[in-house]
Design a protein around this motif. Structure first.
Motif, PDB file in Angstrom:
ATOM      1  N   THR A 159      -5.057   8.059  12.934  1.00  0.00           N
ATOM      2  CA  THR A 159      -4.414   7.832  11.687  1.00  0.00           C
ATOM      3  C   THR A 159      -4.613   9.036  10.821  1.00  0.00           C
ATOM      4  OG1 THR A 159      -5.212   5.655  11.848  1.00  0.00           O
ATOM      5  CG2 THR A 159      -4.476   6.247   9.620  1.00  0.00           C
ATOM      6  N   ALA A 160      -5.528   9.746  10.747  1.00  0.00           N
ATOM      7  CA  ALA A 160      -5.883  11.251  10.064  1.00  0.00           C
ATOM      8  C   ALA A 160      -4.375  12.198  10.518  1.00  0.00           C
ATOM      9  CB  ALA A 160      -6.989  11.711  10.214  1.00  0.00           C
ATOM     10  N   TRP A 202       0.961  -1.410   0.016  1.00  0.00           N
ATOM     11  CA  TRP A 202      -0.110   0.026   0.083  1.00  0.00           C
ATOM     12  C   TRP A 202       0.924   1.343  -0.099  1.00  0.00           C
ATOM     13  CZ3 TRP A 202       1.141   2.920   4.417  1.00  0.00           C
ATOM     14  CH2 TRP A 202       1.637   2.170   5.448  1.00  0.00           C
ATOM     15  N   TYR A 203       2.188   1.035   0.118  1.00  0.00           N
ATOM     16  CA  TYR A 203       3.076   2.317   0.465  1.00  0.00           C
ATOM     17  C   TYR A 203       3.378   2.764  -1.160  1.00  0.00           C
ATOM     18  CZ  TYR A 203       6.803   5.497   1.633  1.00  0.00           C
ATOM     19  OH  TYR A 203       7.628   6.466   1.916  1.00  0.00           O
ATOM     20  N   SER A 204       3.724   4.033  -1.121  1.00  0.00           N
ATOM     21  CA  SER A 204       4.398   4.774  -2.327  1.00  0.00           C
ATOM     22  C   SER A 204       4.800   6.288  -1.688  1.00  0.00           C
ATOM     23  CB  SER A 204       3.320   5.079  -3.323  1.00  0.00           C
ATOM     24  OG  SER A 204       3.882   5.976  -4.218  1.00  0.00           O
ATOM     25  N   ASP A 205       6.149   6.523  -1.990  1.00  0.00           N
ATOM     26  CA  ASP A 205       6.681   7.630  -1.759  1.00  0.00           C
ATOM     27  C   ASP A 205       5.983   9.065  -2.280  1.00  0.00           C
ATOM     28  OD1 ASP A 205       8.926   6.394  -0.710  1.00  0.00           O
ATOM     29  OD2 ASP A 205      10.186   6.269  -2.794  1.00  0.00           O
ATOM     30  N   ALA A 206       5.239   8.857  -3.380  1.00  0.00           N
ATOM     31  CA  ALA A 206       4.455   9.841  -3.761  1.00  0.00           C
ATOM     32  C   ALA A 206       2.891   9.612  -3.109  1.00  0.00           C
ATOM     33  CB  ALA A 206       3.871   9.684  -5.372  1.00  0.00           C
ATOM     34  N   SER A 262      -8.480  -8.776  17.254  1.00  0.00           N
ATOM     35  CA  SER A 262      -8.418  -9.678  15.990  1.00  0.00           C
ATOM     36  C   SER A 262      -9.046  -8.553  14.877  1.00  0.00           C
ATOM     37  CB  SER A 262      -9.488 -10.932  16.102  1.00  0.00           C
ATOM     38  OG  SER A 262     -10.767 -10.425  16.411  1.00  0.00           O
ATOM     39  N   PHE A 263      -9.892  -7.833  15.064  1.00  0.00           N
ATOM     40  CA  PHE A 263     -10.193  -6.744  13.892  1.00  0.00           C
ATOM     41  C   PHE A 263      -9.060  -5.963  13.640  1.00  0.00           C
ATOM     42  CE2 PHE A 263     -14.728  -6.721  16.034  1.00  0.00           C
ATOM     43  CZ  PHE A 263     -15.101  -8.062  15.764  1.00  0.00           C
ATOM     44  N   GLN A 264      -8.215  -5.671  14.502  1.00  0.00           N
ATOM     45  CA  GLN A 264      -7.093  -4.725  14.057  1.00  0.00           C
ATOM     46  C   GLN A 264      -6.179  -5.667  13.424  1.00  0.00           C
ATOM     47  OE1 GLN A 264      -6.599  -3.629  18.255  1.00  0.00           O
ATOM     48  NE2 GLN A 264      -6.803  -1.529  17.950  1.00  0.00           N
ATOM     49  N   LEU A 265      -5.867  -6.960  13.875  1.00  0.00           N
ATOM     50  CA  LEU A 265      -4.929  -7.918  13.208  1.00  0.00           C
ATOM     51  C   LEU A 265      -5.413  -8.223  11.482  1.00  0.00           C
ATOM     52  CD1 LEU A 265      -4.203 -10.146  16.218  1.00  0.00           C
ATOM     53  CD2 LEU A 265      -2.619  -8.702  15.098  1.00  0.00           C
ATOM     54  N   ASP A 266      -6.839  -8.139  11.435  1.00  0.00           N
ATOM     55  CA  ASP A 266      -7.169  -8.481  10.080  1.00  0.00           C
ATOM     56  C   ASP A 266      -6.572  -7.508   9.133  1.00  0.00           C
ATOM     57  OD1 ASP A 266      -8.731 -10.610  10.898  1.00  0.00           O
ATOM     58  OD2 ASP A 266     -10.662  -9.626  11.448  1.00  0.00           O
ATOM     59  N   GLY A 267      -6.276  -6.283   9.536  1.00  0.00           N
ATOM     60  CA  GLY A 267      -5.969  -5.138   8.556  1.00  0.00           C
ATOM     61  C   GLY A 267      -4.532  -5.195   8.236  1.00  0.00           C
ATOM     62  N   ILE A 268      -3.579  -6.017   8.956  1.00  0.00           N
ATOM     63  CA  ILE A 268      -2.027  -6.004   8.807  1.00  0.00           C
ATOM     64  C   ILE A 268      -1.627  -6.766   7.578  1.00  0.00           C
ATOM     65  CG2 ILE A 268      -1.913  -5.637  11.249  1.00  0.00           C
ATOM     66  CD1 ILE A 268      -0.558  -8.218  11.264  1.00  0.00           C
ATOM     67  N   GLU A 269      -0.329  -6.052   7.058  1.00  0.00           N
ATOM     68  CA  GLU A 269       0.222  -6.619   6.146  1.00  0.00           C
ATOM     69  C   GLU A 269       1.736  -7.035   6.376  1.00  0.00           C
ATOM     70  OE1 GLU A 269       1.997  -5.590   1.562  1.00  0.00           O
ATOM     71  OE2 GLU A 269       0.089  -4.600   2.349  1.00  0.00           O
ATOM     72  N   SER A 294      -5.461  -1.464   8.693  1.00  0.00           N
ATOM     73  CA  SER A 294      -5.688  -1.113  10.001  1.00  0.00           C
ATOM     74  C   SER A 294      -4.848  -0.085  10.507  1.00  0.00           C
ATOM     75  CB  SER A 294      -5.852  -2.279  10.877  1.00  0.00           C
ATOM     76  OG  SER A 294      -4.506  -2.733  11.066  1.00  0.00           O
ATOM     77  N   GLU A 295      -5.075   0.774  11.403  1.00  0.00           N
ATOM     78  CA  GLU A 295      -4.337   1.785  12.174  1.00  0.00           C
ATOM     79  C   GLU A 295      -3.130   1.120  12.516  1.00  0.00           C
ATOM     80  OE1 GLU A 295      -3.981   4.023  16.396  1.00  0.00           O
ATOM     81  OE2 GLU A 295      -5.160   2.381  15.962  1.00  0.00           O
ATOM     82  N   ILE A 296      -3.092   0.088  12.986  1.00  0.00           N
ATOM     83  CA  ILE A 296      -1.706  -0.735  13.544  1.00  0.00           C
ATOM     84  C   ILE A 296      -0.682  -0.881  12.256  1.00  0.00           C
ATOM     85  CG2 ILE A 296      -1.018  -2.920  14.583  1.00  0.00           C
ATOM     86  CD1 ILE A 296      -2.903  -0.993  16.306  1.00  0.00           C
ATOM     87  N   GLU A 297      -1.344  -1.312  11.272  1.00  0.00           N
ATOM     88  CA  GLU A 297      -0.466  -1.491   9.976  1.00  0.00           C
ATOM     89  C   GLU A 297       0.069  -0.265   9.666  1.00  0.00           C
ATOM     90  OE1 GLU A 297       1.492  -2.939   6.541  1.00  0.00           O
ATOM     91  OE2 GLU A 297       0.778  -3.975   8.220  1.00  0.00           O
ATOM     92  N   PHE A 298      -0.699   0.941   9.537  1.00  0.00           N
ATOM     93  CA  PHE A 298      -0.227   2.091   8.964  1.00  0.00           C
ATOM     94  C   PHE A 298       0.800   2.935  10.063  1.00  0.00           C
ATOM     95  CE2 PHE A 298      -0.778   6.905   8.479  1.00  0.00           C
ATOM     96  CZ  PHE A 298      -0.579   6.814   7.176  1.00  0.00           C
ATOM     97  N   ALA A 299       0.509   2.947  11.129  1.00  0.00           N
ATOM     98  CA  ALA A 299       1.421   3.603  12.147  1.00  0.00           C
ATOM     99  C   ALA A 299       2.373   2.554  12.463  1.00  0.00           C
ATOM    100  CB  ALA A 299       0.516   3.627  13.607  1.00  0.00           C
ATOM    101  N   GLY A 300       2.436   1.114  12.294  1.00  0.00           N
ATOM    102  CA  GLY A 300       3.675   0.200  12.650  1.00  0.00           C
ATOM    103  C   GLY A 300       4.893   0.537  11.635  1.00  0.00           C
TER     104      GLY A 300
END
Length: 462
Positions: free
Chosen positions: A34-35, A14-18, A177-184, A109-115
């Motif tokens: 997250t915002a 999901w990440y891009s430098d742009a 589990s809901f937060q873990l569902d959204g991690i990569e 998920s927030e956890i994926e983004f912030a992590g």
């Protein structure tokens, strides 16, 4: 002590430098956090909530000059996202999520983004029960040792918000589990999996295996340099660990088995033996009551040992920890009847532990939104410990069917005040009134905290 362990990070898909448009769905604690982090990182941020955004969060978004909408979803705008963070309460089956997935837009998920945007050491704690207590106790242990540590995830301030504004070297995260569902790519250096029992099955197509898979995501990205702490007494965990591909170093804990590596009970001592470092703690110094809490303490002490905290600090912290609000919280004793708030028991397994720890005749307040509960495992405990049941819910049929033939008295009520007054009427000197709902709270309350606070207010008004 400075902990400098860092993972080498792979860029997630999901990440891009742009940095383009980050859409945040749901403006609760995790969404707003997250915002703020997205804005700080240079994303264009758009927050959309199908419900009403709380005024305190509206103010925060305005202060940070973040665009938002509520009580609707502007689908056209949302579908322009580079990446979408969805709040854990939003199920995948919701139409907008399905549209995003079909369009190939990443939903995380927030956890994926912030992590991804922190180099801090992360300690992730999950399980069907005991997460909040173990996370709070682990944080207490590390904080007492003078470490620069933050507390987040499913508890306290948003993880992403803290990554944006704090400079913690370590995070202790309670992960649902809901937060873990959204991690990569999210990878805790220390992962803790306390137990697994049926919960939230309505979100997992009533398939236990899907729920278990979700919990095991906590270790999926770990390497040989990481640690995976788990309950060796839990049959579901043992079975899954036997076939797990996790590369982490495994640190079991057990009440019944002597372990070469891990934490176990030897007579009255908790014995911790991790990587040839040994520690003994007399269990009478553990302030938390009940077998389940002894396991929570073993998990937290294992983390502390891995983080090389002084033995004396571990002992002192286990003996002065105060416990968690809404979890077997003693409220008041009125006319020799003890009132206990266990509103956080939102599933059958949590209520099992609560009933198991009762030592006096109990008037049990139970009910709420059923998540596919099977009450049969509670029957022996109810027969042994419960003298009367107060059903507090919109639909109590399953509870009445399960226990109506076991207890002499069963009363249905529609408000917490009536529940507490009825329980007082049914109790006598030496009894316990226990609120342990075994259900979610959304039929009559905002959340389990609201339910617990209403219980405490009603008790104090007796």
């Amino acid at each position: 002590m400075q902990n400098t362990f860092q993972h080498s990070k792979k860029n997630p898909s999901w990440y891009s430098d742009a940095k383009g448009l980050l859409v945040v769905l749901g403006a609760g604690e995790s969404g707003v956090g997250t915002a703020i982090l997205g804005k700080k990182l240079g994303y264009e941020v758009w927050v959309s909530d199908a419900g009403k955004i709380a005024e305190k969060y509206q103010k925060v978004l305005n202060d940070y000059q973040i665009d938002w909408e509520h009580q609707q979803h502007s689908v056209e705008k949302i579908m322009q996202a580079q990446v979408v963070m969805k709040s854990p309460g939003i199920p995948e089956k919701v139409a907008i999520i399905q549209q995003l997935m079909q369009a190939g837009i990443p939903v995380i998920s927030e956890i994926e983004f912030a992590g991804y945007f922190t180099n801090a050491i992360c300690i992730g704690i999950t399980g069907s029960n005991g997460k909040t207590t173990t996370t709070s106790l682990t944080y207490h242990l590390l904080k007492s040792a003078g470490l620069n540590v933050g507390l987040g995830g499913n508890i306290g301030k948003s993880f992403a918000w803290q990554v944006a504004e704090q400079n913690y070297e370590i995070y202790v995260l309670e992960l649902s589990s809901f937060q873990l569902d959204g991690i990569e790519t999210f990878c805790p250096h220390i992962a803790v999996l306390l137990n697994i029992s049926p919960d939230h099955l309505d979100r997992y197509q009533y398939q236990m295996d899907l729920y278990i898979q979700s919990k095991f995501k906590i270790t999926q990205n770990q390497s040989e340099e990481d640690f995976f702490i788990y309950d060796a007494d839990d049959p579901i965990l043992s079975e899954w660990i036997a076939k797990s591909t996790s590369k982490a170093q495994k640190i079991p804990f057990s009440l019944t088995k002597k372990l070469q590596q891990g934490t176990y009970i030897n007579q009255q001592n908790m014995e911790i033996n991790i990587n040839s470092e040994e520690l003994q703690i007399d269990t009478q110094y553990v302030t938390l009551e009940g077998k389940h809490n002894l396991k929570n303490a073993m998990a937290a002490a294992s983390v502390a040992q891995l983080m090389k905290i002084r033995k004396q600090t571990i002992r002192e912290s286990l003996s002065n920890f105060q416990g968690v609000e809404h979890r077997l919280e003693k409220v008041l004793k009125i006319q020799h009847v003890q009132y206990i708030n266990d509103s956080k028991a939102t599933n059958v397994n949590a209520t099992f532990f609560a009933l198991e720890s009762m030592t006096t005749p109990t008037v049990w307040i139970v009910g709420g939104v059923d998540k596919g509960n099977d009450y049969s495992e509670l029957v022996p405990l109810v027969m042994e410990k419960v003298k009367a049941i107060v059903c507090l819910g919109v639909d109590n049929k399953k509870i009445i069917d399960a226990f109506g033939h076991i207890v002499d008295m069963m009363v249905e009520v529609q408000s917490m005040q009536d529940a507490v007054k009825t329980a007082q009427h049914l109790s006598e000197k030496g009894d316990t009134v226990l609120l342990s709902p075994a259900c979610a709270s959304f039929d009559l309350f905002e959340n389990y905290e609201d339910r617990g606070n209403q219980f405490k207010r009603a008790v104090r008004m007796l």
